[in-house]
Design a protein around this motif. Structure first.
Motif, PDB file in Angstrom:
ATOM      1  N   ARG A  87     106.853 -13.243  -1.426  1.00  0.00           N
ATOM      2  CA  ARG A  87     105.425 -12.649  -1.869  1.00  0.00           C
ATOM      3  C   ARG A  87     105.482 -11.402  -0.981  1.00  0.00           C
ATOM      4  N   ASP A  88     105.876 -11.142   0.361  1.00  0.00           N
ATOM      5  CA  ASP A  88     105.575 -10.041   1.148  1.00  0.00           C
ATOM      6  C   ASP A  88     106.812  -9.266   1.172  1.00  0.00           C
ATOM      7  N   ALA A  89     106.853  -7.910   0.553  1.00  0.00           N
ATOM      8  CA  ALA A  89     107.823  -7.348   0.555  1.00  0.00           C
ATOM      9  C   ALA A  89     108.681  -6.871   1.792  1.00  0.00           C
ATOM     10  N   GLU A  90     107.937  -6.752   2.940  1.00  0.00           N
ATOM     11  CA  GLU A  90     108.550  -6.486   4.267  1.00  0.00           C
ATOM     12  C   GLU A  90     109.320  -7.904   4.643  1.00  0.00           C
ATOM     13  N   VAL A  91     108.852  -8.995   4.189  1.00  0.00           N
ATOM     14  CA  VAL A  91     109.415 -10.234   4.860  1.00  0.00           C
ATOM     15  C   VAL A  91     110.722 -10.197   3.994  1.00  0.00           C
ATOM     16  N   GLN A  92     110.668  -9.944   2.677  1.00  0.00           N
ATOM     17  CA  GLN A  92     111.816 -10.060   1.808  1.00  0.00           C
ATOM     18  C   GLN A  92     112.656  -8.973   2.076  1.00  0.00           C
ATOM     19  N   ALA A  93     112.453  -7.940   2.424  1.00  0.00           N
ATOM     20  CA  ALA A  93     113.352  -6.872   2.898  1.00  0.00           C
ATOM     21  C   ALA A  93     114.176  -7.319   4.302  1.00  0.00           C
ATOM     22  N   LEU A  94     113.621  -7.843   5.126  1.00  0.00           N
ATOM     23  CA  LEU A  94     114.137  -8.180   6.088  1.00  0.00           C
ATOM     24  C   LEU A  94     115.230  -9.313   6.035  1.00  0.00           C
ATOM     25  N   GLU A  95     114.748 -10.262   5.227  1.00  0.00           N
ATOM     26  CA  GLU A  95     115.578 -11.305   4.754  1.00  0.00           C
ATOM     27  C   GLU A  95     116.951 -10.887   3.990  1.00  0.00           C
ATOM     28  N   ASP A  96     116.570  -9.889   3.146  1.00  0.00           N
ATOM     29  CA  ASP A  96     117.798  -9.162   2.412  1.00  0.00           C
ATOM     30  C   ASP A  96     118.618  -8.705   3.481  1.00  0.00           C
ATOM     31  N   VAL A  97     117.999  -7.803   4.480  1.00  0.00           N
ATOM     32  CA  VAL A  97     118.967  -7.418   5.466  1.00  0.00           C
ATOM     33  C   VAL A  97     119.739  -8.455   5.951  1.00  0.00           C
ATOM     34  N   ILE A  98     118.973  -9.678   6.656  1.00  0.00           N
ATOM     35  CA  ILE A  98     119.863 -10.575   7.256  1.00  0.00           C
ATOM     36  C   ILE A  98     121.202 -11.076   6.417  1.00  0.00           C
ATOM     37  N   CYS A  99     120.700 -11.305   5.253  1.00  0.00           N
ATOM     38  CA  CYS A  99     121.880 -11.803   4.380  1.00  0.00           C
ATOM     39  C   CYS A  99     122.800 -10.649   4.213  1.00  0.00           C
ATOM     40  N   PHE A 100     122.590  -9.613   4.075  1.00  0.00           N
ATOM     41  CA  PHE A 100     123.691  -8.689   3.819  1.00  0.00           C
ATOM     42  C   PHE A 100     124.349  -8.486   5.165  1.00  0.00           C
ATOM     43  N   THR A 101     123.784  -8.581   6.355  1.00  0.00           N
ATOM     44  CA  THR A 101     124.425  -8.517   7.657  1.00  0.00           C
ATOM     45  C   THR A 101     125.491  -9.690   7.745  1.00  0.00           C
ATOM     46  N   PHE A 102     125.000 -10.815   7.475  1.00  0.00           N
ATOM     47  CA  PHE A 102     125.566 -12.264   7.491  1.00  0.00           C
ATOM     48  C   PHE A 102     126.934 -12.014   6.543  1.00  0.00           C
ATOM     49  N   LEU A 103     126.770 -11.505   5.392  1.00  0.00           N
ATOM     50  CA  LEU A 103     127.828 -11.333   4.431  1.00  0.00           C
ATOM     51  C   LEU A 103     128.805 -10.404   4.746  1.00  0.00           C
ATOM     52  N   LYS A 104     128.307  -9.248   5.323  1.00  0.00           N
ATOM     53  CA  LYS A 104     129.379  -8.302   5.585  1.00  0.00           C
ATOM     54  C   LYS A 104     130.018  -8.498   7.114  1.00  0.00           C
ATOM     55  N   TRP A 105     129.572  -9.093   7.965  1.00  0.00           N
ATOM     56  CA  TRP A 105     129.936  -9.030   9.254  1.00  0.00           C
ATOM     57  C   TRP A 105     130.478 -10.524   9.845  1.00  0.00           C
ATOM     58  N   TYR A 106     129.516 -11.692   9.193  1.00  0.00           N
ATOM     59  CA  TYR A 106     129.933 -12.873  10.198  1.00  0.00           C
ATOM     60  C   TYR A 106     130.347 -14.069   8.896  1.00  0.00           C
ATOM     61  N   PHE A 107     130.231 -13.733   7.544  1.00  0.00           N
ATOM     62  CA  PHE A 107     130.772 -14.593   6.602  1.00  0.00           C
ATOM     63  C   PHE A 107     132.146 -14.992   6.693  1.00  0.00           C
ATOM     64  N   SER A 108     133.088 -14.037   6.828  1.00  0.00           N
ATOM     65  CA  SER A 108     134.692 -14.602   6.920  1.00  0.00           C
ATOM     66  C   SER A 108     134.837 -15.456   8.165  1.00  0.00           C
ATOM     67  N   PRO A 109     134.437 -14.918   9.417  1.00  0.00           N
ATOM     68  CA  PRO A 109     134.764 -15.926  10.413  1.00  0.00           C
ATOM     69  C   PRO A 109     134.083 -17.211  10.386  1.00  0.00           C
ATOM     70  N   PHE A 110     132.595 -17.142   9.615  1.00  0.00           N
ATOM     71  CA  PHE A 110     131.956 -18.386   9.335  1.00  0.00           C
ATOM     72  C   PHE A 110     132.553 -19.412   8.427  1.00  0.00           C
ATOM     73  N   ALA A 111     133.440 -18.859   7.442  1.00  0.00           N
ATOM     74  CA  ALA A 111     134.058 -19.642   6.415  1.00  0.00           C
ATOM     75  C   ALA A 111     135.282 -20.363   6.862  1.00  0.00           C
ATOM     76  N   GLU A 112     135.903 -19.780   8.024  1.00  0.00           N
ATOM     77  CA  GLU A 112     137.101 -20.346   8.370  1.00  0.00           C
ATOM     78  C   GLU A 112     137.123 -21.903   8.945  1.00  0.00           C
ATOM     79  N   GLY A 113     137.771 -22.981   8.256  1.00  0.00           N
ATOM     80  CA  GLY A 113     137.959 -24.145   8.672  1.00  0.00           C
ATOM     81  C   GLY A 113     136.524 -24.826   7.836  1.00  0.00           C
ATOM     82  N   ARG A 114     136.023 -24.345   7.014  1.00  0.00           N
ATOM     83  CA  ARG A 114     134.848 -25.066   6.474  1.00  0.00           C
ATOM     84  C   ARG A 114     135.221 -25.505   5.026  1.00  0.00           C
ATOM     85  N   ASP A 115     134.927 -26.520   4.500  1.00  0.00           N
ATOM     86  CA  ASP A 115     135.217 -27.143   3.192  1.00  0.00           C
ATOM     87  C   ASP A 115     134.646 -26.337   2.209  1.00  0.00           C
TER      88      ASP A 115
END
Length: 186
Positions: free
Chosen positions: A119-147
């Motif tokens: 509902r709040d554009a800035e809160v949503q923008a922050l969440e989108d940035v968090i998700c992009f950062t996760f996908l770009k930098w942390y997803f691969s190491p996070f995925a290792e060893g997970r089912d």
């Protein structure tokens, strides 16, 4: 020096004390830099408060370790809620010192506690940035060893947090295999 730069420098100095290292540097400091970089790329006209929230989203996160709460789902949510509260209070203090008005100090807490997501554009923008950062930098190491099923649930939860525009941009920028890509389609 500007008030914004003063706060960003104070966040960086605080995060430089992170004992966890990544590529020979404090992990929290690297995370803050990555968040700022993604924010500048995705939302180049972001307000100063949003810039501070992105850089300081995990300020001194290591001071409240995950294992200080029960290692179950309710424990995780309680830990995460307390982290948001602590980060908001810490950044508000930095902003006060730099001369930001109290309304902006209060706003930083709203962003970091993710109040009004969707509902709040800035809160949503922050969440989108968090998700992009996760996908770009942390997803691969996070995925290792997970089912595969567990990983699919994480991908689906990540996509659900994002705006339609953010999900569309993920599909443009990342070469996600199926069924991960399907989680980002409307």
């Amino acid at each position: 020096m500007s008030a914004l730069q003063d706060v960003l420098d104070e966040i960086d100095a605080a995060n430089a004390k992170d004992p966890t290292q990544e590529d020979g540097r404090p992990a929290a400091q690297i995370y803050g830099e990555r968040m700022s970089s993604e924010l500048a790329r995705l939302f180049p006209d972001a307000s100063e408060v949003l810039q501070i929230a992105a850089r300081g989203q995990h300020v001194e996160r290591w001071l409240l370790p995950r294992d200080s709460y029960p290692m179950d789902r309710p424990g995780y949510f309680a830990w995460r809620k307390e982290q948001g509260r602590r980060h908001g209070a810490r950044l508000a203090g930095m902003m006060s010192k730099a001369g930001y008005p109290s309304a902006e100090q209060e706003r930083i807490g709203v962003l970091l506690r993710k109040e009004g997501i969707k509902r709040d554009a800035e809160v949503q923008a922050l969440e989108d940035v968090i998700c992009f950062t996760f996908l770009k930098w942390y997803f691969s190491p996070f995925a290792e060893g997970r089912d595969a099923d567990g990983l699919q649930r994480i991908v689906e939860k990540t996509a659900l947090k994002m705006s339609p525009e953010g999900r569309a941009r993920v599909l443009e920028e990342f070469d996600l295999p199926e069924p991960f890509a399907s989680a980002f389609r409307d």
